[in-house]
Design a protein around this motif. Structure first.
Motif, short mmCIF file in Angstrom:
data_model
loop_
_atom_site.label_atom_id
_atom_site.label_comp_id
_atom_site.label_asym_id
_atom_site.label_seq_id
_atom_site.Cartn_x
_atom_site.Cartn_y
_atom_site.Cartn_z
N LEU A 115 0.82 -1.21 0.00
CA LEU A 115 0.00 0.00 0.00
C LEU A 115 0.86 1.27 0.00
CD1 LEU A 115 -3.10 -0.47 2.34
CD2 LEU A 115 -3.05 -0.12 -0.13
N GLU A 116 2.13 1.12 -0.33
CA GLU A 116 3.02 2.28 -0.33
C GLU A 116 2.54 3.31 -1.34
OE1 GLU A 116 7.80 3.32 -0.64
OE2 GLU A 116 7.07 1.31 -1.14
N ARG A 117 2.58 4.57 -0.94
CA ARG A 117 2.14 5.65 -1.81
C ARG A 117 3.31 6.57 -2.11
NH1 ARG A 117 -3.00 6.43 2.18
NH2 ARG A 117 -4.06 4.51 1.60
N LYS A 118 3.22 7.27 -3.23
CA LYS A 118 4.33 8.14 -3.64
C LYS A 118 4.56 9.24 -2.61
CE LYS A 118 3.91 7.37 -8.62
NZ LYS A 118 3.64 7.99 -9.94
N ALA A 119 3.48 9.88 -2.17
CA ALA A 119 3.59 10.89 -1.11
C ALA A 119 3.44 10.15 0.22
CB ALA A 119 2.51 11.95 -1.27
N SER A 120 4.56 9.76 0.81
CA SER A 120 4.53 8.87 1.98
C SER A 120 4.04 9.56 3.24
CB SER A 120 5.93 8.30 2.24
OG SER A 120 6.83 9.35 2.52
N ASP A 121 3.92 10.88 3.23
CA ASP A 121 3.49 11.68 4.38
C ASP A 121 4.03 11.15 5.70
OD1 ASP A 121 -0.02 10.60 4.59
OD2 ASP A 121 1.81 9.45 4.42
N MET A 122 5.33 10.88 5.70
CA MET A 122 6.05 10.47 6.91
C MET A 122 5.55 9.12 7.46
SD MET A 122 8.14 12.91 7.02
CE MET A 122 8.96 12.59 8.59
N ILE A 123 4.94 8.31 6.63
CA ILE A 123 4.50 6.99 7.05
C ILE A 123 5.58 5.96 6.71
CG2 ILE A 123 2.78 5.18 6.71
CD1 ILE A 123 1.67 7.51 8.20
N GLU A 124 5.98 5.19 7.69
CA GLU A 124 6.99 4.16 7.48
C GLU A 124 6.36 2.95 6.80
OE1 GLU A 124 9.94 1.29 10.13
OE2 GLU A 124 8.94 3.01 11.05
N VAL A 125 7.10 2.33 5.90
CA VAL A 125 6.61 1.17 5.17
C VAL A 125 7.31 -0.08 5.69
CG1 VAL A 125 6.49 0.05 2.91
CG2 VAL A 125 6.03 2.50 3.11
N TYR A 126 6.52 -1.11 6.01
CA TYR A 126 7.12 -2.39 6.41
C TYR A 126 6.83 -3.44 5.35
CZ TYR A 126 2.40 -3.89 7.81
OH TYR A 126 1.06 -4.23 7.81
N HIS A 127 7.69 -4.46 5.25
CA HIS A 127 7.49 -5.50 4.26
C HIS A 127 6.53 -6.55 4.82
CE1 HIS A 127 8.24 -8.80 1.45
NE2 HIS A 127 8.64 -7.86 0.62
N SER A 128 5.32 -6.58 4.26
CA SER A 128 4.28 -7.46 4.76
C SER A 128 4.48 -8.89 4.25
CB SER A 128 2.92 -6.96 4.30
OG SER A 128 1.92 -7.93 4.52
N THR A 129 4.23 -9.86 5.14
CA THR A 129 4.27 -11.28 4.75
C THR A 129 2.87 -11.89 4.70
OG1 THR A 129 4.62 -11.92 7.07
CG2 THR A 129 6.59 -11.62 5.70
N SER A 130 1.85 -11.03 4.74
CA SER A 130 0.47 -11.51 4.64
C SER A 130 0.24 -12.05 3.23
CB SER A 130 -0.50 -10.37 4.92
OG SER A 130 -0.46 -9.42 3.86
N PRO A 131 -0.88 -12.77 3.01
CA PRO A 131 -1.19 -13.21 1.64
C PRO A 131 -1.21 -12.06 0.64
CG PRO A 131 -2.57 -14.39 3.19
CD PRO A 131 -1.81 -13.37 3.99
N MET A 132 -1.72 -10.89 1.03
CA MET A 132 -1.71 -9.74 0.14
C MET A 132 -0.29 -9.28 -0.16
SD MET A 132 -4.32 -8.42 -1.37
CE MET A 132 -3.26 -7.05 -1.83
#
Length: 393
Positions: A371-388
């Motif tokens: 669900l990473e977006r170009k404008a990250s608005d200071m939101i940290e992204v983690y690498h999900s291991t869920s089915p999605m």
């Protein structure tokens, strides 16, 4: 049809505006009166304008295949292998799109629906050209437009837009009961739609928690056909069970459900306790007029609490699907339940002047990588291991 109804109260010169569903069984005259239950009244104001019955939407023919959303997939106890199987099936359908006019028309008709944001005018031009002359498929301009659309579909499939047998339908609870209580033709756990039979799962947006997916059996009979056979592509709920309430407190004034016929999806619906939605004070406690609605919209232009709560629930639910630790899963599930309960208050806050805030313990400063977006608005992204997360990878 979904209607907007405007009438003038002669006694007080008030204007009453309501919204609801109207079912015409071929017996209505031009001068019929329509009675509005209190739940359908949206605005009461001084009599400063006139109006009449206005049709907002009508039920339309739904294509056989339509796309799920990541909200729906996230709510399922589904494996990555099943998601990949569904994705691979649709990729197979795309293989000859650039070579076969028939496949190209089938592809465009499937992916470009009311629920997409593709360029409808552009799609219409391509389809008209192919219909007039199938050989136009090999025109460089059409080939480029088809390739662009296919790229969008590939990218959106990675984010959960997977095509399955099913589509969005308006819902109603046995309209014939409004005429005669003896017309109760459906039992608990049953529904009617187009004379079809089988088990279906039902999805409604915004969908926050795994408990919000009803499963019903479509049934038919001569009596049902006589009452509802003319209502195409509308799912008729029974009047016994809590299916509408389970689906986030749905109602019959224009709500739509994604009715899914794919057994692989329905078999992954979790049996969970019903989450009791907090609907706030219920009845309107403020004057719902034009000025107040404008003020409310201005206050919510920057941040939509409905959207924010849904985004938060998506992240917590993704984490729930990513870990095996029972304690962590219980914690993440609890946060989703809290947001689900709060959603009803947020939605109703416009009419009851309820001041709603989301507790800091439910906020996140991170989201899954799919669900990473170009404008990250200071939101940290983690690498999900869920089915999605695995599907996206």
């Amino acid at each position: 049809v979904q209607c907007r109804i405007c009438s003038v109260d002669d006694n007080s010169n008030r204007v009453i505006i309501g919204k609801g569903m109207l079912f015409d069984q071929g017996k209505m005259s031009k001068s019929e009166e329509v009675a509005l239950p209190p739940s359908m009244i949206k605005i009461i104001s001084d009599g400063t304008f006139e109006g009449e019955l206005d049709i907002c939407l009508v039920s339309k023919k739904v294509s056989e295949y339509n796309a799920l959303t990541y909200q729906y997939i996230n709510a399922l106890n589904i494996s990555f292998d099943t998601l990949k199987e569904i994705a691979d099936e649709f990729i197979d359908k795309m293989k000859d799109v650039l070579r076969s006019p028939e496949k190209a028309m089938e592809f465009l008709g499937m992916v470009c629906t009311d629920e997409t944001d593709y360029d409808d005018k552009l799609t219409s031009k391509v389809m008209q050209a192919l219909d007039a002359n199938p050989a136009s498929l090999f025109d460089p301009w059409i080939q480029t437009k088809l390739k662009d659309t296919m790229k969008k579909v590939y990218l959106e499939m990675a984010k959960g837009r997977l095509f399955v047998r099913g589509g969005y339908r308006f819902c109603a609870t046995e309209p014939a009961l409004l005429v005669n209580p003896a017309n109760r033709l459906l039992k608990a756990g049953q529904a009617y739609m187009n004379g079809l039979t089988g088990i279906v799962s039902l999805f409604r947006s915004p969908l926050l928690h795994a408990s919000q997916v009803p499963v019903l059996e479509l049934v038919t009979s001569p009596e049902l056909e006589a009452h509802y056979g003319q209502l195409n592509d509308i799912i008729i709920f029974n009047s016994y069970d809590a299916s509408l309430y389970i689906a986030g407190g749905a109602d019959n004034d224009g709500d739509k459900f994604f009715v899914c016929f794919d057994e692989r999806i329905t078999n992954c619906v979790e049996k969970r306790d019903i989450v009791i939605i907090d609907k706030g004070t219920g009845a309107p406690t403020v004057d719902i007029n034009y000025e107040n609605l404008i003020d409310f919209m201005k206050d919510h232009l920057t941040v939509s609490l409905v959207g924010h709560a849904t985004d938060l629930a998506t992240t917590w639910l993704d984490l729930y699907r990513s870990v095996d630790n029972k304690i962590a899963r219980a914690e993440f599930d609890g946060k989703v339940i809290s947001l689900t309960k709060l959603q009803g208050r947020i939605i109703d806050s416009a009419k009851n002047d309820d001041v709603v805030s989301i507790d800091r313990s439910l906020e996140t400063k991170f989201r899954p990588h799919w669900l990473e977006r170009k404008a990250s608005d200071m939101i940290e992204v983690y690498h999900s291991t869920s089915p999605m997360g695995q599907l996206y990878d």
